[in-house]
Motif scaffolding. Sequence first.
Motif, PDB file in Angstrom:
ATOM      1  N   VAL A  15      -3.383   7.490  -5.635  1.00 39.97           N
ATOM      2  CA  VAL A  15      -3.619   8.464  -4.751  1.00 39.97           C
ATOM      3  C   VAL A  15      -3.773   9.780  -5.527  1.00 39.97           C
ATOM      4  N   TYR A  37      -8.298   3.382   1.224  1.00 39.68           N
ATOM      5  CA  TYR A  37      -8.172   3.318  -0.114  1.00 39.68           C
ATOM      6  C   TYR A  37      -6.831   2.809  -0.821  1.00 39.68           C
ATOM      7  N   ARG A  38      -5.646   3.179   0.033  1.00 39.12           N
ATOM      8  CA  ARG A  38      -4.414   2.449  -0.336  1.00 39.12           C
ATOM      9  C   ARG A  38      -4.720   0.795  -0.555  1.00 39.12           C
ATOM     10  N   GLU A  39      -5.338   0.178   0.716  1.00 39.07           N
ATOM     11  CA  GLU A  39      -5.371  -1.095   0.773  1.00 39.07           C
ATOM     12  C   GLU A  39      -6.081  -1.697  -0.193  1.00 39.07           C
ATOM     13  N   MET A  87      -6.771  -0.509  -3.196  1.00 37.44           N
ATOM     14  CA  MET A  87      -6.008  -0.478  -4.576  1.00 37.44           C
ATOM     15  C   MET A  87      -5.026  -1.760  -4.660  1.00 37.44           C
ATOM     16  N   VAL A  89       1.083   2.859  -5.651  1.00 45.40           N
ATOM     17  CA  VAL A  89      -0.108   3.177  -5.121  1.00 45.40           C
ATOM     18  C   VAL A  89      -0.147   4.851  -4.960  1.00 45.40           C
ATOM     19  N   ASP A  90       0.943   5.223  -4.758  1.00 52.61           N
ATOM     20  CA  ASP A  90       0.928   6.886  -4.663  1.00 52.61           C
ATOM     21  C   ASP A  90       0.461   7.505  -5.804  1.00 52.61           C
ATOM     22  N   PRO A 126       0.834  -1.179  -0.035  1.00 49.68           N
ATOM     23  CA  PRO A 126       0.151   0.073  -0.046  1.00 49.68           C
ATOM     24  C   PRO A 126       0.864   1.479  -0.200  1.00 49.68           C
ATOM     25  N   ASP A 127       2.089   1.018   0.325  1.00 50.36           N
ATOM     26  CA  ASP A 127       2.818   2.362   0.605  1.00 50.36           C
ATOM     27  C   ASP A 127       3.633   2.491  -0.666  1.00 50.36           C
ATOM     28  N   ASP A 128       3.605   1.963  -1.606  1.00 50.11           N
ATOM     29  CA  ASP A 128       4.560   1.538  -2.916  1.00 50.11           C
ATOM     30  C   ASP A 128       4.158   3.003  -3.940  1.00 50.11           C
ATOM     31  N   TRP A 156      -7.420   7.464   3.582  1.00 47.05           N
ATOM     32  CA  TRP A 156      -6.172   7.129   2.663  1.00 47.05           C
ATOM     33  C   TRP A 156      -5.866   5.921   2.812  1.00 47.05           C
ATOM     34  N   ARG A 157      -5.733   5.351   4.133  1.00 44.45           N
ATOM     35  CA  ARG A 157      -4.984   3.906   4.557  1.00 44.45           C
ATOM     36  C   ARG A 157      -5.975   2.997   3.742  1.00 44.45           C
TER      37      ARG A 157
END
Length: 141
Positions: free
Chosen positions: A100, A116-118, A120, A96-97, A91-93, A113-114
């Motif tokens: 965002v 959303y990232r998960e 994705m 994924v940014d 999720p912090d790749d 946002w957390r």
Amino acid sequence: MTDFDPRTLIAETPIGVLATIRSSGLPQLSPVTAVYDRDADLIHVSMTEGRAKTANLRRDPRAAIEFTSPDGYSWATAEGGVTLTGPSDDPDDPAVDALVDYYRLGAGEHPDWREYREVMVSDRRVLMTMSITKVYGAKLR
């Protein structure tokens, strides 16, 4: 007839029809939610890994997107080469940014946002970015 700027219609119309090229050479048409970055002259579309449009673009990274006004009397088409970013398992790749950034450009801030990232990552989302090489259209009325 007034001056018509196809890019204005693209900027104002979030739903388009994406045309990619199947291995047979025939077009694959898919309705998509597109976000236009007018400053960079780029169109972004979020899609899922494993779908026909994604597979087509991995094989042949050229596409066109057609947008139609709500009254049906104006249309604009953008063509260009595309790049695909993702999917990611993290999720912090940076992939994924990029998703965002796509969301922010199209809809503003997300309430979580957390989450959303998960989503994705779990949905295997891929960001398509089209560099527009040609745009054309018409206002019929």
